[in-house]
Design a protein around this motif. Structure first.
Motif, short mmCIF file in Angstrom:
data_model
loop_
_atom_site.label_atom_id
_atom_site.label_comp_id
_atom_site.label_asym_id
_atom_site.label_seq_id
_atom_site.Cartn_x
_atom_site.Cartn_y
_atom_site.Cartn_z
N PHE A 12 4.39 -3.07 -4.51
CA PHE A 12 4.63 -4.42 -5.01
C PHE A 12 3.52 -4.80 -5.98
CE2 PHE A 12 6.66 -4.50 -0.78
CZ PHE A 12 7.95 -4.85 -1.16
N VAL A 13 3.89 -5.58 -7.00
CA VAL A 13 2.93 -6.08 -7.98
C VAL A 13 2.63 -7.54 -7.64
CG1 VAL A 13 2.48 -6.54 -10.42
CG2 VAL A 13 3.82 -4.53 -9.75
N SER A 93 0.75 -1.10 -1.98
CA SER A 93 1.81 -0.20 -1.55
C SER A 93 2.73 -0.90 -0.56
CB SER A 93 1.21 1.05 -0.90
OG SER A 93 0.57 0.71 0.32
N PHE A 94 3.92 -0.34 -0.40
CA PHE A 94 4.88 -0.92 0.53
C PHE A 94 4.30 -0.93 1.95
CE2 PHE A 94 8.41 -0.76 3.52
CZ PHE A 94 9.22 -1.79 3.06
N GLY A 95 3.68 0.20 2.33
CA GLY A 95 3.08 0.27 3.66
C GLY A 95 1.92 -0.69 3.81
N GLY A 96 1.10 -0.81 2.75
CA GLY A 96 -0.02 -1.75 2.78
C GLY A 96 0.46 -3.18 2.88
N GLY A 170 14.14 -3.70 -6.60
CA GLY A 170 13.58 -4.29 -7.81
C GLY A 170 14.26 -5.62 -8.10
N PRO A 171 13.53 -6.56 -8.70
CA PRO A 171 12.13 -6.46 -9.12
C PRO A 171 11.18 -6.36 -7.92
CG PRO A 171 12.85 -8.72 -9.27
CD PRO A 171 14.07 -7.92 -8.92
N ASN A 172 9.95 -5.94 -8.20
CA ASN A 172 8.99 -5.76 -7.13
C ASN A 172 7.75 -6.63 -7.32
OD1 ASN A 172 7.94 -4.43 -9.34
ND2 ASN A 172 7.02 -2.78 -8.12
N GLU A 173 7.89 -7.73 -8.04
CA GLU A 173 6.75 -8.62 -8.30
C GLU A 173 6.73 -9.76 -7.30
OE1 GLU A 173 5.23 -9.73 -12.42
OE2 GLU A 173 6.14 -11.64 -11.78
N TYR A 177 -1.04 -13.68 -4.16
CA TYR A 177 -2.20 -12.77 -4.17
C TYR A 177 -2.24 -11.92 -2.91
CZ TYR A 177 -4.14 -16.39 -1.15
OH TYR A 177 -4.33 -17.29 -0.12
N PHE A 178 -1.21 -12.05 -2.05
CA PHE A 178 -1.12 -11.23 -0.84
C PHE A 178 0.34 -11.15 -0.43
CE2 PHE A 178 -1.15 -15.51 0.69
CZ PHE A 178 -0.47 -15.52 1.89
#
Length: 313
Positions: A12-13, A93-96, A170-173, A177-178
């Motif tokens: 993710f962005v 990351s997705f996992g993060g 998508g989108p992945n934004e 900030y978290f």
């Protein structure tokens, strides 16, 4: 839910708090200062309560647990946010993202339940003073703290279980900030109404019910104390403690209710409330709860003098 044609999102962005370089530098200095205050002060509180033989009452045991949760809670989002101020493309990351979401709700819910335990502790101390030591013994305190953690774990597991089954193509934004459920759910490639409903129930409704129950309980305690206002300094101290607890309850549950007890639509205040909830609230906890306590402040001075400044007794 059809997912065969979806390309799984692997990261993710994050948009962050600002795109202006000057603003990012100012925010970095401010939030780094907050974080460098939160960690050592809460560690000092824990060490003081553990080492001082006079701070053995259940209230101090619960305060030490609250300080530990504050250290953990502030460390879930703050370190990455500080690093991201110097990164052009802020990704997770997705996992993060799932891990951050899990621990945020785990620790946050545990802290809410712990505040409820602390309200019960004040009730026992004020309304049943002669039986306080027997009621709030160390075994019961440990059990109540363990249940607070267990409740937080169950709550967080429910949130993660609902998130990981959603398709992201998508989108992945994420406009934050978290990673949090309110942001992640918005970009899922599916109808998320059932998931949102469960999340609002498990996060928002719990926050509202606990908030109202805590306010009512502290209002009852204040009424009881004012009826015995002639008791002197002990009554004044008890009232001061209740006011401190009420302040923390409002600061903790207010943003939580705003974020989770409504549909997960985007509003202009979202980032401001999130910053207060994840960064500023852990800063206020030790100031309001502990550093206003004379016994804790005296014990902290002794600890600093003895172990840090190496002064004689």
């Amino acid at each position: 839910m059809e997912t065969a044609n979806y390309t799984r999102v692997t990261e993710f962005v994050l948009t962050g708090l600002s795109q202006a370089r000057e603003v990012q530098l100012v925010l970095f200095v401010i939030f780094l200062s907050f974080y460098l205050f939160i960690i050592p002060v809460n560690i000092l509180i824990i060490c003081t309560i553990r080492l001082d033989p006079h701070l053995t009452s259940p209230m101090y045991f619960l305060l030490a647990n609250l300080a530990f949760l504050d250290i953990w809670y502030s460390s879930i989002t703050a370190p990455k946010m500080l690093v991201d101020f110097f990164v052009e493309r802020k990704v997770i990351s997705f996992g993060g993202c799932i891990a951050q979401l899990f621990f945020l709700h785990f620790v946050g819910a545990s802290e809410m339940f712990l505040l409820t335990v602390m309200a019960f502790d004040r009730y026992a101390a004020i309304c049943r003073p002669l039986h306080y030591a027997a009621i709030m013994n160390r075994r019961l305190c440990c059990i109540l703290v363990a249940f607070s953690w267990l409740g937080g774990f169950i709550h967080s597991t429910i949130q993660v279980a609902l998130i990981v089954r959603l398709p992201f193509c998508g989108p992945n934004e994420l406009d934050s900030y978290f990673c949090d459920i309110t942001q992640v759910v918005r970009i899922a490639c599916a109808n998320t109404f059932p998931e949102e409903l469960v999340m609002i129930f498990s996060s928002g409704l719990i926050s509202v019910v606990c908030f109202i129950a805590l306010l009512m309980s502290y209002a009852f305690l204040l009424v009881m104390l004012k009826k015995h206002s002639g008791s002197g300094e002990s009554t004044t101290r008890a009232m001061s403690t209740c006011y401190s607890h009420i302040t923390i309850v409002v600061l903790m549950f207010g943003p939580s209710i705003y974020i989770y007890a409504r549909p997960f639509d985007s509003f202009s205040l979202d980032k401001v409330v999130s910053v207060f909830h994840t960064v500023i609230f852990p800063l206020l906890n030790p100031i309001i709860y502990t550093l206003r306590n004379k016994e804790v402040k005296m014990a902290m001075r002794k600890l600093v003098d003895r172990y840090i400044l190496c002064k004689e007794k």
